[in-house]
Design a protein around this motif. Structure first.
Motif, PDB file in Angstrom:
ATOM      1  N   THR A   1      -0.066  21.040  -2.341  1.00  0.00           N
ATOM      2  CA  THR A   1       0.823  21.753  -1.422  1.00  0.00           C
ATOM      3  C   THR A   1       2.220  21.159  -1.439  1.00  0.00           C
ATOM      4  OG1 THR A   1       0.449  20.332   0.476  1.00  0.00           O
ATOM      5  CG2 THR A   1      -1.160  22.101   0.108  1.00  0.00           C
ATOM      6  N   ALA A   2       2.343  19.979  -2.036  1.00  0.00           N
ATOM      7  CA  ALA A   2       3.645  19.338  -2.192  1.00  0.00           C
ATOM      8  C   ALA A   2       4.323  19.028  -0.872  1.00  0.00           C
ATOM      9  CB  ALA A   2       4.577  20.170  -3.085  1.00  0.00           C
ATOM     10  N   ALA A   3       3.541  18.887   0.168  1.00  0.00           N
ATOM     11  CA  ALA A   3       4.111  18.420   1.424  1.00  0.00           C
ATOM     12  C   ALA A   3       4.407  16.932   1.279  1.00  0.00           C
ATOM     13  CB  ALA A   3       3.126  18.638   2.570  1.00  0.00           C
ATOM     14  N   ALA A   4       5.630  16.553   1.599  1.00  0.00           N
ATOM     15  CA  ALA A   4       5.982  15.132   1.465  1.00  0.00           C
ATOM     16  C   ALA A   4       5.223  14.318   2.498  1.00  0.00           C
ATOM     17  CB  ALA A   4       7.480  14.964   1.658  1.00  0.00           C
ATOM     18  N   LEU A   5       4.759  13.150   2.069  1.00  0.00           N
ATOM     19  CA  LEU A   5       4.146  12.225   3.013  1.00  0.00           C
ATOM     20  C   LEU A   5       5.191  11.887   4.062  1.00  0.00           C
ATOM     21  CD1 LEU A   5       1.498  10.460   3.304  1.00  0.00           C
ATOM     22  CD2 LEU A   5       2.925   8.609   2.495  1.00  0.00           C
ATOM     23  N   GLY A   6       4.767  11.796   5.276  1.00  0.00           N
ATOM     24  CA  GLY A   6       5.719  11.502   6.336  1.00  0.00           C
ATOM     25  C   GLY A   6       5.852  12.701   7.266  1.00  0.00           C
ATOM     26  N   GLY A   7       5.464  13.848   6.794  1.00  0.00           N
ATOM     27  CA  GLY A   7       5.409  14.992   7.688  1.00  0.00           C
ATOM     28  C   GLY A   7       4.095  14.996   8.425  1.00  0.00           C
ATOM     29  N   THR A   8       3.877  15.963   9.247  1.00  0.00           N
ATOM     30  CA  THR A   8       2.621  16.051   9.981  1.00  0.00           C
ATOM     31  C   THR A   8       1.734  17.144   9.414  1.00  0.00           C
ATOM     32  OG1 THR A   8       3.628  17.544  11.549  1.00  0.00           O
ATOM     33  CG2 THR A   8       3.595  15.213  12.138  1.00  0.00           C
ATOM     34  N   SER A   9       2.117  17.715   8.297  1.00  0.00           N
ATOM     35  CA  SER A   9       1.351  18.837   7.772  1.00  0.00           C
ATOM     36  C   SER A   9       0.305  18.419   6.744  1.00  0.00           C
ATOM     37  CB  SER A   9       2.299  19.854   7.130  1.00  0.00           C
ATOM     38  OG  SER A   9       2.976  19.234   6.051  1.00  0.00           O
ATOM     39  N   ALA A  10       0.223  17.116   6.461  1.00  0.00           N
ATOM     40  CA  ALA A  10      -0.748  16.671   5.458  1.00  0.00           C
ATOM     41  C   ALA A  10      -2.159  17.057   5.887  1.00  0.00           C
ATOM     42  CB  ALA A  10      -0.646  15.174   5.257  1.00  0.00           C
ATOM     43  N   ALA A  11      -2.926  17.566   4.954  1.00  0.00           N
ATOM     44  CA  ALA A  11      -4.301  17.971   5.267  1.00  0.00           C
ATOM     45  C   ALA A  11      -5.137  16.739   5.591  1.00  0.00           C
ATOM     46  CB  ALA A  11      -4.912  18.721   4.106  1.00  0.00           C
ATOM     47  N   ALA A  12      -6.104  16.911   6.462  1.00  0.00           N
ATOM     48  CA  ALA A  12      -6.796  15.758   7.001  1.00  0.00           C
ATOM     49  C   ALA A  12      -8.242  15.627   6.557  1.00  0.00           C
ATOM     50  CB  ALA A  12      -6.766  15.832   8.520  1.00  0.00           C
ATOM     51  N   ALA A  13      -8.876  16.676   6.138  1.00  0.00           N
ATOM     52  CA  ALA A  13     -10.322  16.610   5.922  1.00  0.00           C
ATOM     53  C   ALA A  13     -10.668  15.704   4.744  1.00  0.00           C
ATOM     54  CB  ALA A  13     -10.878  18.000   5.686  1.00  0.00           C
ATOM     55  N   ALA A  14     -11.862  15.167   4.784  1.00  0.00           N
ATOM     56  CA  ALA A  14     -12.284  14.185   3.787  1.00  0.00           C
ATOM     57  C   ALA A  14     -12.294  14.776   2.384  1.00  0.00           C
ATOM     58  CB  ALA A  14     -13.667  13.664   4.135  1.00  0.00           C
ATOM     59  N   THR A  15     -12.517  16.055   2.284  1.00  0.00           N
ATOM     60  CA  THR A  15     -12.670  16.659   0.967  1.00  0.00           C
ATOM     61  C   THR A  15     -11.444  17.451   0.543  1.00  0.00           C
ATOM     62  OG1 THR A  15     -13.673  18.622   1.918  1.00  0.00           O
ATOM     63  CG2 THR A  15     -15.150  16.846   1.276  1.00  0.00           C
ATOM     64  N   ALA A  16     -10.363  17.345   1.290  1.00  0.00           N
ATOM     65  CA  ALA A  16      -9.191  18.165   0.981  1.00  0.00           C
ATOM     66  C   ALA A  16      -8.565  17.742  -0.338  1.00  0.00           C
ATOM     67  CB  ALA A  16      -8.165  18.024   2.090  1.00  0.00           C
ATOM     68  N   PRO A  17      -8.011  18.699  -1.091  1.00  0.00           N
ATOM     69  CA  PRO A  17      -7.208  18.315  -2.249  1.00  0.00           C
ATOM     70  C   PRO A  17      -6.012  17.500  -1.778  1.00  0.00           C
ATOM     71  CG  PRO A  17      -7.237  20.716  -1.966  1.00  0.00           C
ATOM     72  CD  PRO A  17      -8.064  20.138  -0.878  1.00  0.00           C
ATOM     73  N   LEU A  18      -5.562  16.600  -2.622  1.00  0.00           N
ATOM     74  CA  LEU A  18      -4.434  15.746  -2.267  1.00  0.00           C
ATOM     75  C   LEU A  18      -3.237  16.631  -1.971  1.00  0.00           C
ATOM     76  CD1 LEU A  18      -3.884  12.681  -2.157  1.00  0.00           C
ATOM     77  CD2 LEU A  18      -2.752  12.955  -4.355  1.00  0.00           C
ATOM     78  N   SER A  19      -2.625  16.432  -0.810  1.00  0.00           N
ATOM     79  CA  SER A  19      -1.706  17.446  -0.326  1.00  0.00           C
ATOM     80  C   SER A  19      -0.258  16.973  -0.288  1.00  0.00           C
ATOM     81  CB  SER A  19      -2.141  17.863   1.063  1.00  0.00           C
ATOM     82  OG  SER A  19      -2.182  16.725   1.903  1.00  0.00           O
ATOM     83  N   ARG A  20       0.076  15.983  -1.066  1.00  0.00           N
ATOM     84  CA  ARG A  20       1.453  15.498  -1.010  1.00  0.00           C
ATOM     85  C   ARG A  20       1.778  14.821  -2.328  1.00  0.00           C
ATOM     86  NH1 ARG A  20      -2.391  13.921   1.304  1.00  0.00           N
ATOM     87  NH2 ARG A  20      -3.127  11.854   1.821  1.00  0.00           N
ATOM     88  N   SER A  21       3.065  14.806  -2.641  1.00  0.00           N
ATOM     89  CA  SER A  21       3.445  14.360  -3.983  1.00  0.00           C
ATOM     90  C   SER A  21       3.600  12.859  -4.086  1.00  0.00           C
ATOM     91  CB  SER A  21       4.779  15.002  -4.362  1.00  0.00           C
ATOM     92  OG  SER A  21       5.804  14.424  -3.573  1.00  0.00           O
ATOM     93  N   LEU A  22       3.772  12.186  -2.987  1.00  0.00           N
ATOM     94  CA  LEU A  22       4.086  10.764  -3.003  1.00  0.00           C
ATOM     95  C   LEU A  22       5.354  10.476  -3.803  1.00  0.00           C
ATOM     96  CD1 LEU A  22       0.644   8.965  -3.221  1.00  0.00           C
ATOM     97  CD2 LEU A  22       2.372   8.639  -1.477  1.00  0.00           C
ATOM     98  N   ALA A  23       6.150  11.513  -4.042  1.00  0.00           N
ATOM     99  CA  ALA A  23       7.404  11.324  -4.773  1.00  0.00           C
ATOM    100  C   ALA A  23       8.490  10.914  -3.794  1.00  0.00           C
ATOM    101  CB  ALA A  23       7.776  12.607  -5.508  1.00  0.00           C
ATOM    102  N   THR A  24       8.205   9.842  -3.065  1.00  0.00           N
ATOM    103  CA  THR A  24       9.118   9.385  -2.021  1.00  0.00           C
ATOM    104  C   THR A  24       9.984   8.257  -2.574  1.00  0.00           C
ATOM    105  OG1 THR A  24       7.322   7.954  -1.297  1.00  0.00           O
ATOM    106  CG2 THR A  24       7.616  10.018  -0.113  1.00  0.00           C
ATOM    107  N   PRO A  25      11.208   8.135  -2.065  1.00  0.00           N
ATOM    108  CA  PRO A  25      12.060   7.037  -2.540  1.00  0.00           C
ATOM    109  C   PRO A  25      11.500   5.672  -2.125  1.00  0.00           C
ATOM    110  CG  PRO A  25      13.183   8.377  -0.852  1.00  0.00           C
ATOM    111  CD  PRO A  25      11.864   9.020  -1.110  1.00  0.00           C
ATOM    112  N   GLU A  26      11.916   4.639  -2.813  1.00  0.00           N
ATOM    113  CA  GLU A  26      11.454   3.290  -2.497  1.00  0.00           C
ATOM    114  C   GLU A  26      11.827   2.897  -1.077  1.00  0.00           C
ATOM    115  OE1 GLU A  26      11.696   0.017  -5.092  1.00  0.00           O
ATOM    116  OE2 GLU A  26      11.857   1.249  -6.898  1.00  0.00           O
ATOM    117  N   GLY A  27      10.911   2.254  -0.399  1.00  0.00           N
ATOM    118  CA  GLY A  27      11.202   1.761   0.941  1.00  0.00           C
ATOM    119  C   GLY A  27      11.229   2.844   1.999  1.00  0.00           C
ATOM    120  N   THR A  28      10.562   3.939   1.731  1.00  0.00           N
ATOM    121  CA  THR A  28      10.497   5.034   2.701  1.00  0.00           C
ATOM    122  C   THR A  28       9.799   4.586   3.985  1.00  0.00           C
ATOM    123  OG1 THR A  28      10.455   6.728   0.984  1.00  0.00           O
ATOM    124  CG2 THR A  28       9.475   7.335   3.103  1.00  0.00           C
ATOM    125  N   THR A  29      10.313   5.052   5.110  1.00  0.00           N
ATOM    126  CA  THR A  29       9.599   4.900   6.370  1.00  0.00           C
ATOM    127  C   THR A  29       8.948   6.232   6.717  1.00  0.00           C
ATOM    128  OG1 THR A  29      11.047   3.148   7.176  1.00  0.00           O
ATOM    129  CG2 THR A  29       9.808   4.387   8.825  1.00  0.00           C
TER     130      THR A  29
END
Lengths: 322, 322, 322
Positions: free
Chosen positions: B14-42
Motif C-alpha cells: 500500500t506504500a503507506a509510509a511508516l509513521g502514519g496511522t494507516s499501517a495495517a495491523a493484522a498478523a497476516t497482513a501484507p507488508l504495508s509500508r515502504s520503509l523508504a524513510t530518511p535516516e534518523g526519522t522520528t
C-alpha cells in the motif's frame, strides 16, 4: 578491541594479582585483579567449602569468607589453576568445572572417585588451551564464561550441593579480550537468584559509563530466561560482535537452563542514562514469584540518579509479599 | 544483499509510509509500508489499548482496530519512535519494548512509575542506534526481531496483560537488510498461538516464490520449540548467512521461551513447491493439544495448489477436538 | 579444513558405500561408509518399521535389524535420498525429516495424507541443496545435523511413535566437512536417553585421539540440557570454528528440547586423557533420575585406561536404583 586499548579501559580496583588468596569474592565486588599475568601462569589458590547455616553452603578463598555464589575464578587461555579444596563440612563435596581441561582425577565426580570426604583436603587441577587451527577450521579453545559447582553433595550429581549454593563463575579469557570495570555473577537456581528471592536478590551497582560484565549461570530443575532492561548484547562468546560482517543475533533475553552459562559486557546506562533497571526471569510466574532484581546505574560521579531511590522503594514494596 | 537489490525485491502493498496511522495491523497482513524513510526519522504513532471482551485485550493503531498480536512496528537503526499510548481500559497498562533504547520514563515498568493509569494517555519514546566499533570488536546496535508487551496489567511484570494478548512484533532493520513481501507474527503464549488454539490458529498465506518474514515471540509460563515444515533458516540476526564462511547453524526448529524473539525470511515453497505446510510447537503434547497451524503456500498466481484444500480440511478435522 | 586434509583424517571402517543396505545401524557403530560418493548422488534405501515388543518400535535398514535410535542417514548437499518405507506394523507410521527438502507427498504428515497405512510400503524422497548467494548474504543450504522421526503413530504429530523409539539422526554434509572416525547418536526423549534409563543408557566408546561425532536430538515433553564432561565444542553448524575471527560461543552444555538437534566433533580425550567421562542431562533431577551415561575413551591402542573399569562399576552401582 586491541590489547592496548583494553589495558587503557581497565582500572584495577586493588591490583591484587590473580593467584593470591586476597581476591574479592562477593558477586557484586569490583574486579579486584589486573589479570596482567605472564603467559602460561599457574594460579594456585585454596578454596574452602563452608556450612553457612540454614541449609546453605558456599565456596570461599579464605576461612570464614564463603559466599553464594562463590568467588569468580579467572584465567587466560594457556593458564593452569590448581585449587586446593578444603572441605570444612560434614558432607562429601567436590568442585567440577565447565569448559576447561582436567584429567579424571580432577573431574569432581564420584564416578571417577574425584571428591572430598568430610574434612578432607584435595587438589584439583584445571588447564586451558587456545584454539587449534585445522586450516579452514579450528577446534575451539577454552575461552568462555564458564562456571564451577559441586558434583558430590546429596547425589552423585551434586544436586544437594548446588541447591545449597555451591556454585560460582569461571572466566577464561583470550589475550586481547576487553576487561570490565565491574563484574556481576547471576545464578538462576531453581526459583531463586543467587539463592535469594526478591526483594532480597542482589542489587548490582555501577556508575554511568562503566564497562560491566554479567556472568549468567543456570542451575536446578526449572527452565528460565534472563532479561535485562534497556541493555543488549550479541549472542557470541564475549557479547561483542567481531566487526560489521558478524551475523550473530543481538539479544536482551536468553534461555538460562541447568548447566548453561554465558556472559557479556555492556556500558552501564549507555544511550539510555542512569537509573534503576530491572533484570528478571521472563517466565512470567517466575518473575511474579520473585525472580527479579535491580541493576542500579548511578550517575557517573557515583551519586543517585533522579527517581532511582523511589524505584528501589517501589521494588521493595511490590516484591515485599514473597 | 545490496540495498539496490533489496529495493528491487520489495513490492510495497500500500506504500503507506511508516509513521502514519494507516499501517495495517493484522498478523497476516501484507507488508504495508515502504520503509523508504530518511535516516534518523522520528515515527510518531498513536496506539490504543482496548478491551476486546472475553478477557482479551489488544493494541491497535486506531480506535476500534486493536488486534492480537498488535501491529508490527518497524524502523531502521538510527530512527526514533514516539508512541502516544491511549489507555481506553479500566486497568493499568503500559508498553515495554525489547532491544531498543529508552530512559526510565519510557521503561513501561511500574517500578519506574512508567505506565498508564486507567483512561490515561502517555508518550513512550524508543530510540535506536547502529553498532559502535571498538577496533577489532563492536558493541552491537539495536537491529533485531524484537517485540513489545504490557508490563503493568495484573502484576508489575504485566503477566495479566500478556496473557490477555497485549503483545506485538517490533522490527529494527539495518540499512541494506532485505525487505519481505509478506510478514507474519507468531506468538507462543502459554499453550496458545496468538491466543488461539488449533484449528483456529492463524493460517499464514503467501504465493510460491514470495519472500516471507516470520517474527516469532515467546511469552508466558511454558517452554516451547517452534518448527516449520519444509523450510529452514540460519540461526543469525536475519536468518540469512553472511557468505560462505559464516559458521552459523542452519535450523528449522528453535526454542521459543518467555521474552525470547527471533525472525527470519524464507522464499515460500522454495525447492519444495506450494502446499499446506504445518508449523507447530515441537513439544509433543503441546502440538497434540493444539499448538499447530498452517503456512499455506499458494501457487505463484495465487490459486490453490493441488491437495491443499484437502490438507486444510484434514487439519480442521484432526484438530477439531480441542 | 581442506578436503584433502579431511580425507587424510578419515579412516573408513568398512568402506561400504552409502546407498547400500549394509550400513550399520546401531547408535554406537563405527562409521561404516566412506561418503566418497559423486556429486548429486541419489541414495536409494529401504527402511523397515518394526515392532520391537514391550511398546518399543524402531527403524532399520533390513528386516529384523530395527534399532532405537534408527540408523544414521547421511548425504552431501546436492544429494537425494529415496526411502522406501516398509511398514511391518499394525499402526499408521511415517518418516518425517528435519532440514531437508520434500514435496507435500513426502511430508510424512497425515495432514498431507503422507503416511503408511498398516502393512503399506511407500516411498519418501528427500532432496538437499547448497546455499544460494544473494550478494552480501546467502540463503542457507541444507547442511546440518538433522533428524527424522515418525509423524503418524498415536497422534497426527507422531507422539506415540516418537515415544516408542521411531527416531534417528540425519546428517547432511557440505563437501569439505571433516569426517569422523566414530559416530554416536544421543536422543533425549522424555526422561530417557535412546529410550533407556541409567545404568542401561548407551556407553559410547572411542580410542584416545579418534575424531568422534555426537549427534544430539531432543524429543518428547520435557526440557533438557546436554552436558559432556571434559570436552567442548563451538556452537556452530559443525562444532568447529571458522578461524580466529569466528565469534561463536564455545560450549559444553546445550539446551536439547523437542525437535531440536545439533552435532559436533571432538578428539576423544584431547588434552585430558583417556577415561570414563560422564555425559548427562544437566537438569538436576533428570540426571539423578537416570539421564546419564558414559563416554569411554580407551587408550590409543584400545586397552582399558587405569581406573576406567572402576568408574564404570561405580556408575552401575550409583545408578542401580532406577
Amino acid at each position: 578491541m586491541l590489547a592496548g586499548a583494553a589495558a587503557a579501559l581497565f582500572v584495577p580496583a586493588t591490583a591484587a594479582a590473580l593467584g593470591g588468596t586476597s581476591a574479592a569474592a562477593a558477586a557484586t565486588a569490583p574486579l579486584s585483579r589486573s589479570l596482567a599475568t605472564p603467559e602460561g601462569t599457574t594460579h594456585r589458590i585454596t578454596m574452602y567449602v563452608e556450612d553457612l547455616g540454614g541449609g546453605q553452603f558456599g565456596y570461599g578463598l579464605a576461612p570464614g569468607q564463603a559466599t553464594i555464589p562463590g568467588p569468580v575464578l579467572e584465567m587466560y587461555e594457556g593458564d593452569t589453576m590448581e585449587i586446593t579444596l578444603v572441605n570444612t563440612t560434614q558432607s562429601t563435596v567436590s568442585i567440577h568445572p565447565h569448559g576447561v581441561l582436567y584429567t579424571t582425577d580432577s573431574d569432581g565426580a564420584p564416578m571417577n572417585d574425584s571428591f572430598n570426604q568430610p574434612g578432607e583436603t584435595r587438589t584439583y587441577t584445571w588447564r586451558t588451551t587456545g584454539e587449534k587451527s585445522l586450516g579452514r577450521w579450528a577446534r575451539p579453545g577454552t575461552a568462555g564464561y564458564w562456571h564451577y559447582h559441586d558434583h558430590a553433595m546429596g547425589t552423585v550429581h551434586g544436586s544437594g550441593g548446588i541447591a545449597a549454593g555451591l556454585y560460582g563463575g569461571l572466566v577464561v579469557r583470550r589475550r586481547g579480550d576487553i576487561l570490565p570495570d565491574r563484574q556481576f555473577t547471576m545464578v538462576f537456581n531453581g526459583m531463586l537468584i543467587n539463592n535469594k528471592l526478591a526483594p532480597n536478590t542482589p542489587m548490582f551497582e555501577a556508575n554511568h559509563g562503566e564497562t560491566v560484565e554479567f556472568i549468567c549461570i543456570g542451575h536446578g530443575d526449572m527452565f528460565h530466561t534472563f532479561h535485562l532492561h534497556a541493555h543488549r548484547w550479541a549472542n557470541t562468546r564475549t557479547g561483542y560482535l567481531e566487526g560489521p560482517r558478524d551475523s550473530s543475533q543481538i539479544i536482551d533475553n536468553r534461555d538460562l537452563n541447568g548447566g548453561d552459562s554465558f556472559g557479556f559486557q555492556v556500558i552501564a546506562g549507555e544511550d539510555v542514562g542512569p537509573g534503576a533497571w530491572m533484570y528478571h526471569c521472563h517466565v512470567q510466574f517466575h518473575s511474579d514469584a520473585g525472580m527479579a532484581g535491580i541493576f542500579l546505574v548511578r550517575n557517573a560521579d557515583g551519586s543517585m540518579p533522579d527517581g532511582a531511590q523511589e524505584a528501589i522503594d517501589r521494588f521493595h514494596g511490590h516484591e515485599g509479599g514473597h
